[in-house]
Scaffold this motif. Structure first.
Motif, PDB file in Angstrom:
ATOM      1  N   GLU A 470     -27.435 -27.653  -6.650  1.00 18.15           N
ATOM      2  CA  GLU A 470     -26.095 -28.224  -6.457  1.00 18.15           C
ATOM      3  C   GLU A 470     -25.422 -27.666  -5.219  1.00 18.15           C
ATOM      4  OE1 GLU A 470     -23.253 -28.875  -9.430  1.00 18.15           O
ATOM      5  OE2 GLU A 470     -24.698 -29.010 -11.064  1.00 18.15           O
ATOM      6  N   ILE A 471     -25.600 -26.371  -4.990  1.00 18.09           N
ATOM      7  CA  ILE A 471     -24.998 -25.748  -3.806  1.00 18.09           C
ATOM      8  C   ILE A 471     -25.691 -26.241  -2.550  1.00 18.09           C
ATOM      9  CG2 ILE A 471     -24.649 -23.523  -2.639  1.00 18.09           C
ATOM     10  CD1 ILE A 471     -24.422 -22.273  -5.443  1.00 18.09           C
ATOM     11  N   GLY A 472     -27.008 -26.525  -2.669  1.00 17.47           N
ATOM     12  CA  GLY A 472     -27.765 -26.992  -1.518  1.00 17.47           C
ATOM     13  C   GLY A 472     -28.308 -25.879  -0.667  1.00 17.47           C
ATOM     14  N   GLN A 473     -28.234 -24.641  -1.170  1.00 14.31           N
ATOM     15  CA  GLN A 473     -28.658 -23.488  -0.374  1.00 14.31           C
ATOM     16  C   GLN A 473     -29.435 -22.507  -1.243  1.00 14.31           C
ATOM     17  OE1 GLN A 473     -24.974 -21.920   1.102  1.00 14.31           O
ATOM     18  NE2 GLN A 473     -24.736 -23.493   2.666  1.00 14.31           N
ATOM     19  N   VAL A 474     -30.449 -21.888  -0.639  1.00 17.07           N
ATOM     20  CA  VAL A 474     -31.260 -20.861  -1.298  1.00 17.07           C
ATOM     21  C   VAL A 474     -31.146 -19.583  -0.484  1.00 17.07           C
ATOM     22  CG1 VAL A 474     -33.615 -20.125  -1.845  1.00 17.07           C
ATOM     23  CG2 VAL A 474     -32.884 -22.459  -2.372  1.00 17.07           C
ATOM     24  N   ASP A 475     -30.587 -18.537  -1.067  1.00 16.40           N
ATOM     25  CA  ASP A 475     -30.497 -17.260  -0.359  1.00 16.40           C
ATOM     26  C   ASP A 475     -31.452 -16.213  -0.919  1.00 16.40           C
ATOM     27  OD1 ASP A 475     -29.295 -16.376  -2.724  1.00 16.40           O
ATOM     28  OD2 ASP A 475     -27.266 -16.476  -1.920  1.00 16.40           O
ATOM     29  N   THR A 476     -32.113 -16.511  -2.032  1.00 17.88           N
ATOM     30  CA  THR A 476     -33.066 -15.585  -2.637  1.00 17.88           C
ATOM     31  C   THR A 476     -34.273 -16.363  -3.138  1.00 17.88           C
ATOM     32  OG1 THR A 476     -31.201 -14.245  -3.410  1.00 17.88           O
ATOM     33  CG2 THR A 476     -33.364 -13.716  -4.307  1.00 17.88           C
ATOM     34  N   VAL A 477     -35.456 -15.923  -2.742  1.00 15.14           N
ATOM     35  CA  VAL A 477     -36.694 -16.530  -3.233  1.00 15.14           C
ATOM     36  C   VAL A 477     -37.355 -15.532  -4.180  1.00 15.14           C
ATOM     37  CG1 VAL A 477     -38.957 -17.452  -2.633  1.00 15.14           C
ATOM     38  CG2 VAL A 477     -37.001 -17.884  -1.140  1.00 15.14           C
ATOM     39  N   VAL A 478     -37.568 -15.978  -5.404  1.00 10.31           N
ATOM     40  CA  VAL A 478     -38.138 -15.135  -6.445  1.00 10.31           C
ATOM     41  C   VAL A 478     -39.548 -15.622  -6.752  1.00 10.31           C
ATOM     42  CG1 VAL A 478     -37.821 -14.263  -8.792  1.00 10.31           C
ATOM     43  CG2 VAL A 478     -35.836 -14.821  -7.392  1.00 10.31           C
ATOM     44  N   VAL A 479     -40.441 -14.670  -6.998  1.00  5.83           N
ATOM     45  CA  VAL A 479     -41.812 -15.011  -7.377  1.00  5.83           C
ATOM     46  C   VAL A 479     -41.955 -14.834  -8.880  1.00  5.83           C
ATOM     47  CG1 VAL A 479     -44.253 -14.498  -7.048  1.00  5.83           C
ATOM     48  CG2 VAL A 479     -42.672 -14.265  -5.134  1.00  5.83           C
ATOM     49  N   ARG A 480     -42.306 -15.909  -9.562  1.00  3.10           N
ATOM     50  CA  ARG A 480     -42.537 -15.852 -11.001  1.00  3.10           C
ATOM     51  C   ARG A 480     -43.945 -16.329 -11.290  1.00  3.10           C
ATOM     52  NH1 ARG A 480     -36.915 -17.968 -11.600  1.00  3.10           N
ATOM     53  NH2 ARG A 480     -35.624 -16.162 -12.123  1.00  3.10           N
ATOM     54  N   ALA A 493     -27.715 -16.367  -5.094  1.00  2.00           N
ATOM     55  CA  ALA A 493     -26.997 -15.226  -5.676  1.00  2.00           C
ATOM     56  C   ALA A 493     -25.561 -15.147  -5.196  1.00  2.00           C
ATOM     57  CB  ALA A 493     -27.730 -13.924  -5.337  1.00  2.00           C
ATOM     58  N   THR A 494     -25.243 -15.837  -4.103  1.00  2.00           N
ATOM     59  CA  THR A 494     -23.899 -15.724  -3.526  1.00  2.00           C
ATOM     60  C   THR A 494     -22.831 -16.232  -4.481  1.00  2.00           C
ATOM     61  OG1 THR A 494     -24.831 -15.957  -1.304  1.00  2.00           O
ATOM     62  CG2 THR A 494     -22.472 -16.324  -1.559  1.00  2.00           C
ATOM     63  N   TRP A 495     -23.097 -17.362  -5.145  1.00  2.00           N
ATOM     64  CA  TRP A 495     -22.078 -17.903  -6.038  1.00  2.00           C
ATOM     65  C   TRP A 495     -21.800 -16.942  -7.190  1.00  2.00           C
ATOM     66  CZ3 TRP A 495     -22.015 -19.115 -11.203  1.00  2.00           C
ATOM     67  CH2 TRP A 495     -23.238 -19.146 -11.872  1.00  2.00           C
ATOM     68  N   ALA A 526     -18.705 -23.227   2.311  1.00  2.00           N
ATOM     69  CA  ALA A 526     -17.821 -23.253   1.145  1.00  2.00           C
ATOM     70  C   ALA A 526     -18.510 -23.680  -0.146  1.00  2.00           C
ATOM     71  CB  ALA A 526     -16.645 -24.183   1.412  1.00  2.00           C
ATOM     72  N   THR A 527     -19.736 -24.175  -0.080  1.00  2.00           N
ATOM     73  CA  THR A 527     -20.356 -24.742  -1.282  1.00  2.00           C
ATOM     74  C   THR A 527     -20.545 -23.711  -2.392  1.00  2.00           C
ATOM     75  OG1 THR A 527     -22.495 -24.446  -0.176  1.00  2.00           O
ATOM     76  CG2 THR A 527     -21.503 -26.645  -0.116  1.00  2.00           C
ATOM     77  N   ALA A 528     -20.952 -22.486  -2.037  1.00  2.00           N
ATOM     78  CA  ALA A 528     -21.139 -21.448  -3.059  1.00  2.00           C
ATOM     79  C   ALA A 528     -19.812 -21.121  -3.737  1.00  2.00           C
ATOM     80  CB  ALA A 528     -21.758 -20.193  -2.449  1.00  2.00           C
ATOM     81  N   ALA A 529     -18.739 -21.091  -2.958  1.00  2.00           N
ATOM     82  CA  ALA A 529     -17.420 -20.798  -3.526  1.00  2.00           C
ATOM     83  C   ALA A 529     -16.977 -21.909  -4.468  1.00  2.00           C
ATOM     84  CB  ALA A 529     -16.399 -20.604  -2.407  1.00  2.00           C
TER      85      ALA A 529
END
Length: 882
Positions: A470-480, A493-495, A526-529
């Motif tokens: 929904e935010i349209g942004q990825v600031d953290t990539v996690v390996v699962r 994680a910013t939001w 502003a999307t995360a906010a």
């Protein structure tokens, strides 16, 4: 709870494997009735402000009505007591009590209230009010959040008084998901100098208050009996109920209920637990308990009837019993989906089980006075054990992008070292275009923090969280791992950092249905906010400088002119992500809405968040504060974002307060090895030195003590020591300043021993010496120092290293960093690098270590260069003489 408690009879098993238990009703009250003492109206106003509601002060004989909906009602305690006969309130009743007067709360008054909030006037912690209210109203659920983690731990405080833990609480909490208060280990002093066999509720309440004021971690309230390695007597089970029920009223997130207690007590606690979580605990110290016995499963079932978590711990003597526990754990997990099992073995032989347990593993810390149970390990030791067993492989964790401009990035390596994580942190400040995918395909890739963030539509991210989408942004990539294969998951994680900031001083419901204003030059800023505001059920969102698109556009309305700005309802929160050249927009808007709010008589709440990460002219935060807004900076948001990012990347919890404390400098602490038994000796020595300091301060006239200042120059006229010259400190020390806060930098004078000098020397030999190498000989160093034969440059070098480990004694890490740099400079001034001696070599090694701890790797390397030259010189001299 996943199932329902059955009050009578054995627990039944549902088809899905969860124990069927009768659910205890949880009523979400729409409003509060706050009971306060004479002259304590301010606490009621604060509670109303935290809730984002207006206040109504009631008098005796008041009656509830529709006109009070949406208001916090406050009533004087004496009026409340006279009104309660035969009356049931539809509101949640909270008794507030200020502990400053030294009087205990009225037991009868507390019994008539749902909850009790204890507080101090000075210092006063508004965030503690917000946390308490958010929890007791059911608006936050720490247990639900922790259940999502693959592994959880708790730090068990073993101090007789919580005050002793406060200076190091930030460090103690690193790697812990909750903090356990061992109530039975508290020692309440009596007037005759002895200690109460069972501490009073008044004393324990103040201890809970102090602990909650200083940590955001959930509190586990534990009353351990004498048969289970505790100090509470077993002959009076009612005392356990009395104390545990009061813990629920105090808003403790967890209560530890021992399984031996009568069922009526356990049932009653379950019925009255509110939003607290019950840990049903069983301990066996006999050494005869068998995990393979039918009794073990019966105990789990009994604990599951009233417990949200079942904890079973036994003392063992063989390694085989660890394997038996793991088989028991797998059996429970296969047959029951709830409640989770925390199963551990005590003793040296049981340490393997502590590494393998994944639910609330108790951990210790070198700075604790004692371990809470035999065989306890620190978080660092558990991580090292997991790595050695192949359960935590070494991976490459990437920090990609603007590393130096993001405060939450600069201190990741410190956390890795503090927790003894095996991972390698790799920083890539200017990645080539299109290179992110190449990093992800590295075989050792273990996750990445990316700033600026990626587009959530990146083709190589096969899985993206709903929030990031929904935010349209990825600031953290996690390996699962999915089906044994690594899968990359894009997260944001910013939001979460913005939401945590917004709810630090307000309950989440304070934002519900309220208007918000977001200023930014571009939608991406502003999307995360906006998403964070949506998660708090915010009402209309007005925007300036951009137009929202996609899923976030619903309910967002852009302002086009001045009339649009004046027309809408009063915004409860204003978030600015404007660059410096557009800063002039913020001040007039805040002033406009402040006047409008005061004119309407509705200056409740009002939050301002500044997300700008660039130097600014003027101070919008100070201006907002002067207008009555609660203001937060990018540093607050970045700290919370760091907390969330570390949880995603490494699955470990690093408290917010530690992030703010440690990110104030660029230092990287040395990796800690296993806990040594001499740590207690350091604590005892420091305690003794602090007592000496207090007596010295009493003997000195006020205002004569030196404070932390910069050394102007150093004169060595005697050849035996130096006396730094200090800039005079003209500011008078505030009254009530603790002795610790008055510690000064060492003054080298043969006639004037200095307390901090002794502390730093002891700290070096306890925390640094021999970890991993012995640079100095302790006995020889102490002897030479006693006879004033130790070169002053070597002493300065010792202090430069050890002051990092005494930061809480000198005013925090920033002060420690300044002092370390000061000692390093003085050591360089007083050292002759052209004279190759053993002492000079030792000094250079220590200074290199201090520089590396300060994050100055290049300087550390430069200091080692003359060290290598001296080694070569000494080798050549040795060859010539032989």
């Amino acid at each position: 709870m996943a199932g329902e408690i059955q009050a009578e009879g054995p627990a039944r098993v549902k088809n899905d494997g969860a124990l069927k238990m009768q659910a205890v009703a949880k009523r979400h009250q729409p409003a509060l009735l706050v009971v306060f003492g004479e002259g304590e109206e301010d606490i009621v106003q604060t509670i109303a402000d935290v809730l984002g509601q207006p206040l109504f002060l009631a008098t005796s004989g008041w009656r509830e009505g529709d006109e009070l909906d949406g208001r916090v009602v406050g009533i004087l305690n004496k009026n409340f007591m006279s009104d309660t006969e035969g009356r049931n309130y539809s509101r949640t009743v909270i008794n507030t009590h200020c502990v400053a007067g030294g009087n205990a709360p009225d037991e009868n008054l507390t019994a008539k209230c749902s909850y009790e909030y204890l507080y101090t006037r000075k210092p006063f912690f508004r965030r503690d009010v917000a946390r308490f209210l958010s929890f007791v109203l059911g608006q936050i659920d720490p247990h639900k959040d922790l259940l999502k983690k693959a592994r959880t731990t708790l730090i068990s405080t073993t101090f007789p008084n919580v005050h002793a833990a406060l200076p190091n609480l930030d460090i103690l909490s690193v790697g812990a998901d909750a903090v356990e208060l061992r109530v039975d280990l508290l020692k309440e002093p009596l007037p005759d100098g002895s200690f109460s066999s069972v501490p009073s509720l008044k004393y324990i309440g103040e201890q809970v208050m102090l602990l909650r004021q200083r940590t955001e971690l959930p509190i586990i309230f534990t009353t351990r009996c004498t048969n289970e390695n505790g100090r509470f007597p077993m002959d009076n089970p009612e005392i356990f109920y009395k104390y545990l029920h009061r813990a629920i009223q105090w808003g403790c997130e967890y209560i530890d209920v021992e399984l031996w207690l009568p069922e009526a007590i356990r049932r009653s606690l379950a019925e009255r637990k509110g939003h607290s979580t019950i840990i049903s605990a069983f301990h066996d110290f006999s050494g005869t308990f068998k995990w393979t016995s039918p009794e073990a499963q019966d105990l789990y079932r009994s604990g599951a009837v009233y417990g949200d978590v079942v904890k079973m711990i036994a003392l063992v003597t063989t390694m085989q019993e660890n394997y038996e526990l793991e088989y028991f754990r797998s059996t429970i997990q296969a047959n029951y989906t709830h409640p989770p099992l925390s199963g551990l073995n005590m003793g040296p032989m049981g340490q393997l089980s502590r590494a393998l347990n994944k639910v609330f593993t108790p951990i210790t810390h070198p700075l604790l006075p004692m371990i809470a149970a035999p065989g306890q390990m620190s978080a660092a030791e558990i991580n090292s054990a997991l790595h050695s067993m192949g359960q935590m492989p070494k991976l490459d964790k990437y920090v990609i992008g603007k590393v130096r401009s993001a405060s939450q990035v600069m201190f990741y390596e410190k956390c890795f070292n503090e927790l003894s994580l095996p991972h390698q942190l790799i920083s890539v400040e200017r990645p080539p275009r299109g290179s992110i995918e190449a990093f992800l395909r590295m075989p050792s890739f273990g996750g990445a923090y990316i700033n600026p963030p990626l587009a959530a539509s990146a083709a190589y991210l096969l899985s993206v969280s709903d929030a990031a989408k929904e935010i349209g942004q990825v600031d953290t990539v996690v390996v699962r791992s999915v089906g044994g294969q690594p899968t990359f998951v894009g997260e944001n994680a910013t939001w979460k950092g913005i939401r945590a900031t917004l709810s630090r001083d307000f309950v989440p419901s304070a934002y519900s249905g309220r208007a918000a204003l977001v200023l930014a030059s571009a939608e991406a800023d502003a999307t995360a906010a906006i998403f964070a505001l949506r998660s708090l059920r915010i009402g209309p969102v007005y925007t300036i400088g951009f137009r929202a698109h996609g899923p976030l556009a619903s309910g967002a309305e852009p302002f086009r002119d001045l009339e649009d700005v004046k027309r809408p309802e009063q915004p409860f929160v204003v978030i600015s992500a404007l660059p410096v050249e557009k800063l002039q927009l913020v001040g007039p808007l805040l002033k406009l809405y402040s006047k409008k709010a005061k004119g309407d008589g509705n200056m409740v709440g009002k939050v301002f968040v500044d997300l700008a990460n660039v130097p600014r002219k003027g101070d919008p935060l100070a201006y907002a504060t002067s207008l009555g807004w609660t203001a937060y900076s990018i540093a607050d948001v970045s700290a919370w974002t760091t907390v969330e990012t570390l949880r995603l990347l490494v699955g470990q919890n690093v408290p917010y307060d530690f992030v703010r404390l440690a990110s104030g400098r660029n230092a990287v602490p040395k990796k800690r090895g296993p806990k040594t038994d001499v740590l207690e000796a350091l604590l005892k020595r420091v305690d003794g030195l602090e007592k000496r300091l207090k007596s010295e301060n009493k003997a000195s006239p006020p205002g004569t003590g030196a404070s932390l200042q910069t050394v102007e120059n150093v004169n060595d006229t005697t050849g035996q020591g130096v006396v730094p010259k200090w800039k005079p400190d003209t500011e008078k020390q505030p009254s009530g300043t603790s002795a610790i806060a008055l510690l000064t930098e060492p003054v080298f004078n043969e006639h004037l021993p200095n307390t901090l000098s002794n502390v730093l020397l002891e700290t070096y030999f306890i925390r640094v010496h021999g970890v991993p190498y012995h640079i100095l000989d302790e006995a020889a160093t102490r002897q030479r120092l006693e006879h004033k034969q130790l070169p002053i440059h070597l002493l300065y070098a010792i202090y430069a290293v050890s002051v990092w480990y005494a930061a809480h004694l000198v005013g925090g890490y920033r002060a420690a960093g300044r002092m370390s740099q000061n000692y390093l400079l003085q050591a360089r001034k007083t050292m002759d690098t052209d004279e190759p001696t053993i002492e000079t070599l030792q000094t250079l090694l220590l200074l290199a270590q201090a520089s590396y701890a300060a994050g100055r790797g290049k300087k550390s390397y430069m200091l080692l260069s003359p060290f290598n030259d001296m080694l070569i010189h000494e080798r050549d001299e040795s060859l010539r003489t032989h």
